[in-house]
Design an enzyme around this catalytic site. Structure first.
Site, PDB file in Angstrom:
ATOM      1  CG  ASP A   1       9.660  28.056 -34.906  1.00  0.00           C
ATOM      2  OD1 ASP A   1      10.171  29.710 -34.671  1.00  0.00           O
ATOM      3  OD2 ASP A   1      10.627  27.403 -34.983  1.00  0.00           O
TER       4      ASP A   1
ATOM      5  CB  CYS B   1       4.015  -0.387   1.303  1.00  0.00           C
ATOM      6  SG  CYS B   1       4.166  -1.615   2.201  1.00  0.00           S
TER       7      CYS B   1
ATOM      8  CG  ASP C   1      11.937  22.619 -36.103  1.00  0.00           C
ATOM      9  OD1 ASP C   1      11.618  23.678 -35.685  1.00  0.00           O
ATOM     10  OD2 ASP C   1      11.892  22.030 -37.045  1.00  0.00           O
TER      11      ASP C   1
ATOM     12  CG  ASP D   1      12.624  27.127 -31.788  1.00  0.00           C
ATOM     13  OD1 ASP D   1      12.486  28.507 -32.046  1.00  0.00           O
ATOM     14  OD2 ASP D   1      12.304  26.452 -32.173  1.00  0.00           O
TER      15      ASP D   1
ATOM     16  CB  CYS E   1      -0.766   0.103   1.138  1.00  0.00           C
ATOM     17  SG  CYS E   1       0.335  -0.027   2.919  1.00  0.00           S
TER      18      CYS E   1
END
Length: 731
Positions: A418, A21, A621, A625, A18
């Site tokens: 972009d 633990c 990309d 950026d 649980c």
């Protein structure tokens, strides 16, 4: 000050039942000297530890886990994620032994006075309690020694109380008498909890289905051509530069490029692209993709851990193992949950015993309180949803680096794009070369000389056009890139500049003769570059204009429309001129445009957007950026872009489709909704169940059923995410 080198280790943890633990394991590992951070995943039964490399050793980490009462082993980088399934035979045996008592109990509910002999009840209940239920005693004792409570301790205490009460009644009566005892409560509760754990483990195994599907894409062998011979070799023996033969219908074994042949390749399980992609000589291919009906010869560029597929698996596994921010609140609740439940059970015992005077009923009601409480459901609510969400996202081409990104993305209000390579194809073509009236040289030849060796998209377009015309050119000297503006270099004794309008204005170049012409081009969405000659002490001379066109991605308008339907504003941030940026924005439906923004200023614009309210995502990309991607609340990179951009982003789109931005936000919203639903059910079971049990309206058997059901419901609810797909997915 130089920071010490750090390392990351992943441990497989067994024995956790649980959230209490997992909290205990986390605290034990955090106490190891040199450990920087720890994240324990209850659903995966793993721990991710980051620590100082020179101080932390795996043996110390394992020793700390064992000291906390659990077992641990080191997981290596190439070890696939495996969720252990609880064996089913203990469940079946427990049910068989409990069934006679269950039938007798059901008969009593129907008004039949059906009682089994006390001795028979004791014989049936004892192996269930102390053999099949021994796991609860063992785990509960470990927790008790560590000074914490867990689900196993609650089950052990509750069932022991019911079993002990039954034995006490037997000793005061007769083992041969047919009387009402409570052996069925302890046995059926243990059977139900075992059944719940078994169902839960099977459901948890399904949460890693996406990882197993990705791992299954890895072929074990490859046909390699060496010294004119075809050899069938294990993947581990394939080297960089090897030519791998891929026959029709086979999976591509390595990353590389097509050296010979042509075929259609199915990359759906890697990029989410539903249609096969044609691959020709020179095209890149990814290991794990399925070859169509052509014969391909692949030149190997990456194998093993460095392949795209291996990196995808590592990213998904890492995201699944991380904790979402909301989980930290759950951990705080879980830390005090078990002690609170034990206190409520004790108060229930005293209240019913002293106030009502019925100690048998007092024990049963306190047992019901102990049994109905389920910290296990609390611990599973968040990680199971994260595991399924990241997995299904990866199957559709959306790679999410960490759980925090998956949780936060649901609240995005602004997405900044972009332009080049994100909304456009990123493959500009040279459309027009126009020299100045007083210049009779070859502008294209000079521009190509300045662009030799450059990887910029504009440079590739210039060189491609010059080569197509058969122009001869040599590389310029003293080359220097001017960030966000252009490039300069020496050709012979001439210093030339090739760049945008901003650069020309800074140099003081007179563009009057081309102003109307350039404006017309920019209004069409085209980009204009200028070539000029600069002599120290004299006015710079304009040599001519070059016009470039970059086609819009077909899915770009669809992507913006989907974001609008999600209530998200799209913004364009571009280094291009205002006219070109406005033209692209109008075509896709973007109203707010920031043009002529230098790479260093993109992060500033993102910060301004963040101040306007709501979370901001940046989609890009390129290397330029990266600062903006890192500054945004959520950075989203196209895999078709640079490694720098992908490293800075929280989410990577495995194909250059801007429509996947909306898909990433959609899966985040679905996952966050599942987390909230799971937490609701986990809390509601306890908020309703514990008072009912304390007031005597819930028997231990019903309490055990509710406990087992709560965990199973949480995991099953998370599994519904497996049926999610992006809006454009034909499936």
């Amino acid at each position: 000050m130089v920071q010490p080198a750090s390392n990351e280790w992943t441990l497989a943890i067994s024995g956790m039942s649980c959230a209490s633990c997992s909290n205990r394991v986390e605290k034990a590992l955090a106490k190891v000297p040199g450990v920087i951070s720890v994240e324990v995943n209850l659903a995966l039964e793993t721990a991710q530890v980051v620590g100082v490399k020179s101080k932390v050793k795996p043996e110390l980490l394992i020793h700390a886990v064992v000291g906390a009462g659990y077992q641990a082993s080191l997981i290596y980088a190439d070890t696939p994620t495996i969720v252990r399934v609880t064996p089913g035979w203990p469940v079946l045996l427990a049910v068989l032994l409990s069934s006679p008592m269950l039938l007798a109990m059901l008969g009593q509910w129907l008004g039949w006075q059906v009682y089994l002999p006390a001795l028979l009840q004791w014989i049936l209940a004892t192996p269930v309690q102390f053999w099949l239920g021994w796991c609860f005693y063992k785990a509960g004792w470990r927790a008790l020694k560590a000074g914490v409570g867990n689900m196993d301790l609650l089950v052990a205490l509750g069932t022991s109380a019911a079993y002990g009460l039954s034995v006490y009644l037997c000793l005061n009566g007769s083992f041969w008498a047919k009387q009402h005892l409570y052996f069925e409560s302890s046995s059926i509760v243990i059977s139900l909890v075992l059944l719940g754990k078994w169902l839960e483990s099977r459901a948890k195994q399904k949460t890693t289905a996406s990882i197993r599907a990705l791992n299954a894409l890895r072929p074990e062998r490859a046909s390699v051509l060496r010294d004119g011979k075809e050899l069938l070799l294990p993947i581990a023996q394939v080297r960089l530069g090897d030519v791998v033969l891929v026959r029709p219908g086979e999976r591509i074994a390595v990353d590389g490029y097509v050296n010979e042949g042509e075929s259609e390749v199915d990359e759906s399980l890697i990029t989410g692209e539903s249609l096969p992609v044609v691959k020709k000589i020179g095209d890149q291919v990814t290991g794990g993709a399925l070859n169509g009906d052509g014969l391909l010869y692949i030149c190997t560029t990456a194998v093993g851990a460095e392949s795209v597929l291996a990196r995808i698996v590592r990213l998904v596994e890492s995201a699944q193992a991380k904790k979402a921010p909301i989980q930290r609140l759950v951990d705080k609740v879980s830390a005090v949950f078990v002690p609170t439940v034990i206190l409520i059970a004790f108060v229930t015992l005293l209240a019913w015993g002293f106030l009502v005077g019925n100690w048998q009923l007092a024990i049963l009601n306190s047992v019901a309180v102990l049994v109905v409480a389920c910290p296990c459901a609390l611990g599973l609510a968040t990680p199971t949803a994260i595991m399924v969400g990241t997995g299904v996202a990866a199957q559709h081409g959306v790679l999410i680096k960490d759980a925090e990104a998956l949780e936060l993305a649901h609240a995005i209000k602004i997405v900044a794009f972009d332009k080049t390579g994100t909304l456009t194809e990123g493959r500009p073509e040279l459309l027009l070369v126009e020299p100045a009236l007083d210049f009779d040289g070859n502008i294209l030849q000079l521009a190509a000389s300045l662009q030799v060796g450059s990887e910029h998209a504009i440079a590739r377009a210039v060189l491609k056009s010059a080569q197509a015309q058969g122009l001869k050119f040599q590389s310029a000297t003293q080359m220097h890139a001017i960030v966000g503006r252009g490039i300069r270099g020496m050709i012979g004794t001439q210093q030339l500049y090739l760049g945008n309008t901003r650069l020309m204005e800074e140099l003081g170049v007179d563009l009057t003769s081309f102003k109307m012409r350039a404006s017309t081009m920019e209004e069409k969405g085209q980009s204009v570059s200028w070539l000029c000659y600069v002599v120290i002490g004299a006015a710079p001379q304009l040599l001519g204009m070059l016009v470039f066109g970059d086609s819009l991605k077909l899915s770009a308008p669809i992507a913006i429309e989907r974001l609008r339907k999600l209530g998200i504003e799209a913004v364009l941030i571009s280094g291009d001129n205002q006219g070109s940026a406005n033209a692209i924005a109008s075509q896709v439906g973007i109203r707010r445009v920031y043009a002529q923004v230098l790479p260093a200023d993109k992060a500033r614009v993102v910060n301004e957007l963040k101040l306007s309210g709501g979370l901001v995502a940046m989609v890009g990309d390129g290397t330029n950026d990266a600062p903006a991607l890192a500054t945004a609340d959520i950075g989203i990179a196209m895999s078709s872009g640079t490694d720098v951009a992908m490293h800075a982003a929280s989410i990577t789109l495995m194909r250059g489709d801007p429509a996947l931005v909306a898909a990433a936000i959609e899966i985040s919203r679905r996952t966050y909704a599942k987390i909230r639903q799971n937490l609701f059910w986990a809390f509601i079971f306890n908020i309703v169940g514990i008072p009912l049990a304390a007031m005597g309206f819930l028997s231990p058997v019903l309490a055990g059923a509710a406990m087992a059901l709560s965990s199973f419901c949480v995991v099953s609810n998370a599994l519904l995410l497996r049926y999610w797909h992006p809006a454009d997915d034909p499936d």
